[in-house]
Write a protein that holds these residues in place. Structure first.
Motif, PDB file in Angstrom:
ATOM      1  N   SER A  37       0.565  -1.332   0.367  1.00 41.84           N
ATOM      2  CA  SER A  37       0.094   0.140   0.335  1.00 41.84           C
ATOM      3  C   SER A  37       0.838   1.075   0.175  1.00 41.84           C
ATOM      4  CB  SER A  37      -0.552   0.018   1.092  1.00 41.84           C
ATOM      5  OG  SER A  37      -0.217   0.136   2.287  1.00 41.84           O
ATOM      6  N   SER A  38       1.936   1.509   0.321  1.00 38.93           N
ATOM      7  CA  SER A  38       2.750   2.243   0.810  1.00 38.93           C
ATOM      8  C   SER A  38       3.896   2.696  -0.626  1.00 38.93           C
ATOM      9  CB  SER A  38       4.102   2.195   1.911  1.00 38.93           C
ATOM     10  OG  SER A  38       4.131   1.479   1.754  1.00 38.93           O
ATOM     11  N   ASN A  39       3.983   2.172  -1.467  1.00 41.45           N
ATOM     12  CA  ASN A  39       4.607   1.584  -2.572  1.00 41.45           C
ATOM     13  C   ASN A  39       3.813   2.969  -4.046  1.00 41.45           C
ATOM     14  OD1 ASN A  39       5.747   1.661  -5.514  1.00 41.45           O
ATOM     15  ND2 ASN A  39       6.262  -0.497  -4.429  1.00 41.45           N
ATOM     16  N   GLY A  40       4.712   4.203  -3.735  1.00 39.00           N
ATOM     17  CA  GLY A  40       3.847   5.087  -4.712  1.00 39.00           C
ATOM     18  C   GLY A  40       3.189   4.410  -6.275  1.00 39.00           C
ATOM     19  N   PHE A  41       4.291   3.427  -6.623  1.00 38.98           N
ATOM     20  CA  PHE A  41       3.885   2.277  -7.855  1.00 38.98           C
ATOM     21  C   PHE A  41       2.323   1.814  -7.617  1.00 38.98           C
ATOM     22  CE2 PHE A  41       8.057   4.396  -7.952  1.00 38.98           C
ATOM     23  CZ  PHE A  41       7.217   5.467  -8.964  1.00 38.98           C
ATOM     24  N   CYS A  42       2.136   1.541  -6.599  1.00 43.95           N
ATOM     25  CA  CYS A  42       0.576   0.234  -7.370  1.00 43.95           C
ATOM     26  C   CYS A  42      -0.469   0.270  -7.445  1.00 43.95           C
ATOM     27  CB  CYS A  42       0.719   0.392  -5.180  1.00 43.95           C
ATOM     28  SG  CYS A  42      -0.868   1.344  -4.320  1.00 43.95           S
ATOM     29  N   THR A  43      -0.862  -0.397  -8.113  1.00 47.57           N
ATOM     30  CA  THR A  43      -1.929  -0.254  -8.491  1.00 47.57           C
ATOM     31  C   THR A  43      -2.868  -1.067  -8.320  1.00 47.57           C
ATOM     32  OG1 THR A  43      -3.282   0.196 -11.199  1.00 47.57           O
ATOM     33  CG2 THR A  43      -1.434  -0.747 -10.979  1.00 47.57           C
ATOM     34  N   ASP A  44      -3.804  -1.120  -8.551  1.00 50.05           N
ATOM     35  CA  ASP A  44      -4.616  -2.700  -8.020  1.00 50.05           C
ATOM     36  C   ASP A  44      -5.851  -2.774  -9.805  1.00 50.05           C
ATOM     37  OD1 ASP A  44      -4.892  -2.449  -5.358  1.00 50.05           O
ATOM     38  OD2 ASP A  44      -7.126  -1.504  -4.779  1.00 50.05           O
ATOM     39  N   SER A  45      -5.587  -2.470 -10.772  1.00 46.58           N
ATOM     40  CA  SER A  45      -6.085  -3.117 -12.080  1.00 46.58           C
ATOM     41  C   SER A  45      -4.209  -3.568 -12.700  1.00 46.58           C
ATOM     42  CB  SER A  45      -6.307  -1.883 -12.687  1.00 46.58           C
ATOM     43  OG  SER A  45      -5.423  -0.580 -13.201  1.00 46.58           O
ATOM     44  N   GLY A  46      -3.234  -3.606 -12.104  1.00 42.05           N
ATOM     45  CA  GLY A  46      -1.882  -3.980 -12.745  1.00 42.05           C
ATOM     46  C   GLY A  46      -1.977  -5.515 -12.559  1.00 42.05           C
ATOM     47  N   PRO A  47      -0.232  -5.819 -12.675  1.00 36.17           N
ATOM     48  CA  PRO A  47      -0.335  -7.156 -12.840  1.00 36.17           C
ATOM     49  C   PRO A  47       0.223  -7.880 -11.450  1.00 36.17           C
ATOM     50  CG  PRO A  47       1.811  -6.127 -13.481  1.00 36.17           C
ATOM     51  CD  PRO A  47       0.683  -4.849 -13.362  1.00 36.17           C
ATOM     52  N   GLY A  48       0.745  -7.449 -10.080  1.00 41.37           N
ATOM     53  CA  GLY A  48       0.966  -7.327  -8.985  1.00 41.37           C
ATOM     54  C   GLY A  48       2.326  -8.301  -9.216  1.00 41.37           C
ATOM     55  N   THR A  49       2.940  -7.560  -9.509  1.00 42.18           N
ATOM     56  CA  THR A  49       4.264  -7.925  -9.326  1.00 42.18           C
ATOM     57  C   THR A  49       5.355  -7.243  -8.589  1.00 42.18           C
ATOM     58  OG1 THR A  49       4.792  -6.498 -10.855  1.00 42.18           O
ATOM     59  CG2 THR A  49       4.707  -8.101 -12.090  1.00 42.18           C
ATOM     60  N   GLU A  50       6.495  -7.240  -7.693  1.00 45.65           N
ATOM     61  CA  GLU A  50       7.306  -6.683  -7.367  1.00 45.65           C
ATOM     62  C   GLU A  50       7.486  -5.356  -7.577  1.00 45.65           C
ATOM     63  OE1 GLU A  50      10.733  -7.594  -3.420  1.00 45.65           O
ATOM     64  OE2 GLU A  50      10.211  -8.784  -5.810  1.00 45.65           O
ATOM     65  N   ALA A  51       7.800  -4.998  -8.589  1.00 41.16           N
ATOM     66  CA  ALA A  51       7.953  -3.758  -9.462  1.00 41.16           C
ATOM     67  C   ALA A  51       6.300  -2.771  -9.026  1.00 41.16           C
ATOM     68  CB  ALA A  51       8.353  -3.237 -10.656  1.00 41.16           C
ATOM     69  N   ARG A  52       5.749  -3.569  -9.619  1.00 40.69           N
ATOM     70  CA  ARG A  52       3.976  -2.685  -9.731  1.00 40.69           C
ATOM     71  C   ARG A  52       2.932  -3.219  -8.348  1.00 40.69           C
ATOM     72  NH1 ARG A  52       2.608   2.251 -11.246  1.00 40.69           N
ATOM     73  NH2 ARG A  52       1.790   1.089 -12.970  1.00 40.69           N
ATOM     74  N   PRO A  53       3.207  -3.775  -7.678  1.00 47.53           N
ATOM     75  CA  PRO A  53       2.478  -4.412  -6.951  1.00 47.53           C
ATOM     76  C   PRO A  53       0.860  -3.894  -6.762  1.00 47.53           C
ATOM     77  CG  PRO A  53       3.727  -2.798  -5.275  1.00 47.53           C
ATOM     78  CD  PRO A  53       4.116  -2.756  -7.110  1.00 47.53           C
ATOM     79  N   PHE A  54      -0.215  -4.511  -6.026  1.00 47.36           N
ATOM     80  CA  PHE A  54      -1.674  -4.706  -5.583  1.00 47.36           C
ATOM     81  C   PHE A  54      -0.873  -3.240  -4.996  1.00 47.36           C
ATOM     82  CE2 PHE A  54      -2.207  -8.138  -7.546  1.00 47.36           C
ATOM     83  CZ  PHE A  54      -2.725  -8.355  -8.928  1.00 47.36           C
ATOM     84  N   CYS A  55      -2.272  -2.370  -4.419  1.00 48.05           N
ATOM     85  CA  CYS A  55      -2.238  -1.285  -3.280  1.00 48.05           C
ATOM     86  C   CYS A  55      -3.375  -2.430  -2.003  1.00 48.05           C
ATOM     87  CB  CYS A  55      -3.159   0.280  -3.908  1.00 48.05           C
ATOM     88  SG  CYS A  55      -1.914   0.501  -5.062  1.00 48.05           S
ATOM     89  N   THR A  56      -4.091  -2.990  -2.601  1.00 50.68           N
ATOM     90  CA  THR A  56      -5.494  -3.457  -1.604  1.00 50.68           C
ATOM     91  C   THR A  56      -5.048  -5.267  -1.760  1.00 50.68           C
ATOM     92  OG1 THR A  56      -6.501  -3.551  -2.758  1.00 50.68           O
ATOM     93  CG2 THR A  56      -6.549  -1.540  -1.390  1.00 50.68           C
TER      94      THR A  56
END
Length: 935
Positions: A37-56
């Motif tokens: 959740s604290s990652n500024g690059f998180c997105t719930d519509s993304g792939p859920g990778t370590e670089a682009r994690p989910f926010c929730t």
């Protein structure tokens, strides 16, 4: 120590016959999905990778597949989580919390926290093959589930909420495991099993503080294993473990119950075994029994055994707990010796015994206690093993949270720091994670050379000669890379969501160098430099619009330095207007005001944007400029107030000119500085200041400006209808002077003349209460006092004009209006001087000059006019170049005084306006604060 749980993941192996084409197959899903959740690059519509994690967590829960792990970083997840997907036998869905800290002597629980707005437990209904491990949660609700494991969780509530157990299992659920978790301040008991639940294992848990119901409550749920738990504090109930209804064929073994009754109903006795527990009475005075079997109470274990044959190896010795672990119920180390009935006395073969205790320790032989378990075994009762070797911390020497990094071959020194309270010898086994053979040594520090570029996770296992064993893994990997030159690539972009003139700069590519980054700094091209603590983007807000060259400089641990550059253009967003009821944000006359009276050359930072009254911001984030009514009062010298954005050098412009003892108000439109501040500066003497917010400009504000040919709406001198003391005059604006019926607010120039008393005018929407914020302009006997007013229109398109004291005539001219279908958007500018006739000749009687400097294409400009060195009473009129001169005035000048007035002036296509003086001679100063352009 930390709560640990090991989950085995199966590995799929694919083979192919050489020479035969492989059939097309779908790509294997990744083994791990990440949530941060604290990652500024998180997105719930993304792939859920370590670089682009989910926010929730919920976003991951809705996409996870059998065999995948949802890896959740430490943080607070303010959401209610419902698991709607199932795993498969041997391929569970695993939710794994990742904590940075350890659950050690300070009893820190640093797992990711799930606490949604409804404070609901994690809910799983109708699903199977799920593991939920390593979280801090309010609780779990399981219904009609199978093969669900809850392990290594911190379960509880620290505030007053709906009463419910920490874990509730209902419906025809089977094979549920609740293992090695802490129940702290659960308000409805610990674990509650309902009718139809079978085969539940409750083992290795610490029921540290449980309110209102038993730690374990089982009703009509056969085959329950209750093994190796500690029940310490039971509040509002004397029952610690309760088998009710027909909960037969249960096992209650190896539990440590310090205050509470173990109760087994008559229908639950069939096939049920109670043994190797330590159970103390629920009260020191033996007011409550230690056991209740088939509705018969037994004060102690010997009584139970004599009557039923149960509890042959049970005891009841009291236990003291180590306060260093509070709120965990860890027994004191090296205190009780042979008299401590729970030490080295459990049955290691009892059904449901966990592999390790709650802190990850296996069975350890206490050197001062006789082994009284079956066949001389030495497992402890309860959730914790008393150990001497308590903990170990592995670090790469010289680094704690940052990974040791360098080129191959790369040598790392690993240091293990063990906590051991027993006089035992320790052996350290280092596994370097690179396929080389582990090294076992008596030394706590070793050196190892990695020869192949990769990331490595070394770990250490420490053992003693009593069976003690602790393990730690380096939290950050050892990173070994190829020895290549350092390179860097800078990206820099406007970040108007943060601030209208903000940018974000980021060095996005430094992967070529194997060395860690030792220094990172940015030069933003405006004379400011910003080092970065750590490694990542930097945010900066410019003081003024423009195009800037930004430099990012990176230095690695080898001393190599490289700089990358990029250009960025920042500008104020053309903005619509929002008018508000006048709101006072500054009155330095008030006792205890945060803002002082200003002395000669002194400034104050006036907090404008983001400041709130109640739950609403007066001027919201993203606003580019603010409209203020600024009043100077109680001045001691001839002076002027200047208003300009913070972070700028003093402006050469002025806004309010005043003399000793005068109350002078003027409208101010000013860009807001990067920290939500504007600067107010006094030139000479001492003066108090009063400021009211009348509105603001923001990109998404709905109302746009339309300029009209200046027109007179009211002149009370024409029919001698002056306003008396306390009188109010309603003036219809919509439908007059080119103002349409759908106008929301209007720009007026209001002049008080022939006043008989010192007082003030207030202009406000008709049909509303007169605002408490006070005045728009001040009246003075014998003087003509003008001020521009921006005021919302009442429901009938009118405004009210109120006179505070004496008798005064009023003159009202309209210059434009705001409406949803207007076209003019406002762009603020750094305050800029367009004209100062003192640099040449004054305006003579009837003289007209054309003033330029407003950007071409503008339709109107926000200009502050000041008349100075005036020889006779006169007035100034401004209008668009090339158009007919209107019969209105913008400023009324008085000999011997410097008189300012904010004006909104129509301009021609080249950004020019004409300015005329009516009588005598006067110098004129014109300062630009912004302009309107049709969009």
């Amino acid at each position: 120590m930390r709560l640990r749980h090991a989950v085995g993941l199966s590995a799929a192996v694919v083979s192919a016959v050489v020479g035969l084409p492989l059939p097309a197959v779908a790509a294997e899903p990744p083994a791990v999905l990440y949530v941060r959740s604290s990652n500024g690059f998180c997105t719930d519509s993304g792939p859920g990778t370590e670089a682009r994690p989910f926010c929730t967590i919920q976003a991951a829960a809705d996409k996870v597949q059998p065999g995948q792990t949802v890896d959740v970083f430490q943080g607070d997840y303010l959401e209610d989580v419902v698991v709607r997907r199932s795993g498969e036998p041997g391929k569970p869905i695993t939710f794994r919390g990742r904590g940075r800290g350890r659950l050690g002597r300070a009893a820190l629980h640093s797992q990711p926290s799930i606490a949604g707005p409804s404070r609901l437990p994690v809910r799983i209904s109708g699903q199977h093959d799920i593991v939920f491990s390593g979280f801090e949660v309010k609780g779990f609700e399981l219904d009609n589930v199978s093969r669900v494991e809850l392990s290594g969780n911190w379960i509880g509530k620290s505030d007053s909420e709906t009463v419910r157990p920490g874990v509730s299992v209902t419906g025809p659920s089977e094979q549920v495991t609740v293992e090695r978790s802490v129940f702290h301040e659960t308000t409805g008991g610990g674990v509650k099993l309902g009718a139809g639940v079978t085969g539940t294992r409750i083992s290795g848990n610490d029921f540290a503080t449980v309110f209102g119901a038993p730690a374990v409550s089982v009703t009509d749920a056969p085959g329950t294993l209750i093994t190796s738990n500690t029940v310490h504090w039971q509040w509002s109930t004397a029952i610690a473990i309760d088998l009710a209804g027909a909960s037969d064929h249960a096992t209650i073994a190896n539990n440590l119950v310090t205050m509470g009754t173990v109760q087994v109903s008559a229908a639950s006795t069939a096939g049920t075994s109670v043994d190797y527990n330590s159970v103390s009475s629920a009260s020191p005075g033996d007011l409550y029994p230690a056991y209740k079997w088939a509705d018969v109470s037994y004060m102690r274990a010997a009584d139970l055994t004599a009557a039923t044959g149960q509890g042959k190896h049970d005891g009841g010795a009291s236990v003291q707990f180590d306060s260093a672990y509070w709120p965990l119920s860890v027994p004191l180390v090296n205190l009780f010796g042979a008299g401590h009935g729970s030490t080295d006395s459990a049955d290691p073969q009892a059904p449901g015994v966990p592999a390790t205790d709650l802190l990850g320790h296996g069975a350890v032989d206490h050197p001062d206690v006789a082994n009284t378990g079956p066949a001389g075994s030495f497992r402890d009762r309860g959730a914790y093993e008393i150990v001497g070797l308590d903990d170990v911390r592995l670090e790469a020497k010289g680094t704690v949270y940052e990974p040791p990094t360098g080129p191959a071959p790369f040598t790392v020194e690993l240091k293990a720091t063990a906590t051991n309270t027993w006089p035992t010898k320790l052996a350290y086994t280092f596994d370097f994670g690179d396929g080389t053979a582990p090294v076992t040594t008596a030394d706590a520090t070793v050196r190892h050379t990695y020869t192949t570029p990769a990331e490595y996770h070394p770990q250490v296992t420490v053992t003693d000669d009593r069976g003690g064993r602790v393990t730690d893994r380096l939290e950050w990997p050892v990173r070994v890379g190829e020895d290549k030159p350092l390179t860097a690539s800078l990206t820099v972009a406007a970040d108007s969501g943060r601030d209208p003139l903000a940018v974000t700069a980021d060095v996005t590519a430094t992967a070529s160098s194997p060395w860690p980054i030792s220094n990172l700094s940015y030069d933003f091209g405006d004379g400011t430099a910003q080092p970065v603590d750590g490694y990542g983007p930097a945010h900066h807000v410019y003081a003024r619009p423009g195009t800037y060259t930004v430099k990012g400089t990176v230095t690695d641990a080898s001393g190599a330095t490289v700089t990358s550059t990029g250009q960025v253009t920042v500008a104020y967003t053309p903005s619509g207007f929002t008018a508000i009821a006048p709101t006072r944000i500054l009155d330095s006359r008030e006792p205890g005001s945060r803002y002082p009276r200003l002395g000669p050359g002194e400034t104050m930072d006036l907090y404008v944007r983001g400041r709130s009254t109640g739950a609403t911001d007066i001027v919201p984030p993203g606003a580019t400029a603010v409209v203020l009514n600024l009043t100077a009062t109680g001045g001691t010298a001839n002076s002027h107030l200047d208003v300009y954005p913070s972070h700028l050098a003093r402006s050469a412009t002025s806004n309010v000119n005043f003399g000793p003892g005068q109350d002078v108000a003027n409208l101010v439109t000013v860009p807001i500085g990067p920290d939500g501040l504007v600067v107010v500066r006094n030139n000479a003497g001492y003066v108090h200041t009063v400021a009211d917010v009348l509105g603001y400009f923001k990109g998404d504000s709905p109302d746009r400006f339309t300029s009209v040919a200046p027109a007179r709406l009211l002149d009370t001198r024409s029919d001698d209808s002056a306003l008396g003391q306390g009188a109010t005059r309603r003036l219809k604006v919509a439908g007059a002077g080119g103002v349409p019926a759908n106008a929301t607010s209007v720009v007026l120039n209001v002049t008080a003349t022939e006043s008989t008393s010192t007082g003030f005018f207030t202009v406000y929407p008709a049909g509303t209460a007169r605002p408490a914020a006070g005045s728009n302009l001040n009246t003075v006997p014998g003087r003509n006092i003008p001020n521009q007013v921006v005021v919302p229109l009442g429901a009938d398109g009118s405004v009210e004009l109120y006179n505070r004291a004496g008798r005064s005539h009023a003159v009202v001219d309209v210059f434009g209006y705001y409406s949803p279908d207007g076209k003019g958007l406002f762009t603020p500018v750094t305050p800029t001087r367009l004209l100062d006739s003192r640099d040449g000749s004054p305006f003579g009687p009837g003289s007209v000059r054309t003033v330029g400097g407003v950007p071409a294409g503008a339709t109107a400009a926000a200009v502050n006019l000041t008349a100075t060195e005036t020889t006779t009473p006169t007035h100034l009129t401004a209008w668009a170049g090339g158009s007919a001169r209107p019969g209105t005035s913008n400023l009324n000048a008085t000999p011997g005084l410097d008189v300012p007035n904010h004006t909104t002036i129509p301009v021609d296509a080249q950004g020019r306006f004409d300015l005329a003086n009516n009588a005598g001679t006067t110098h004129v100063v014109a300062d630009l604060f912004g302009y309107y352009r049709n969009q």
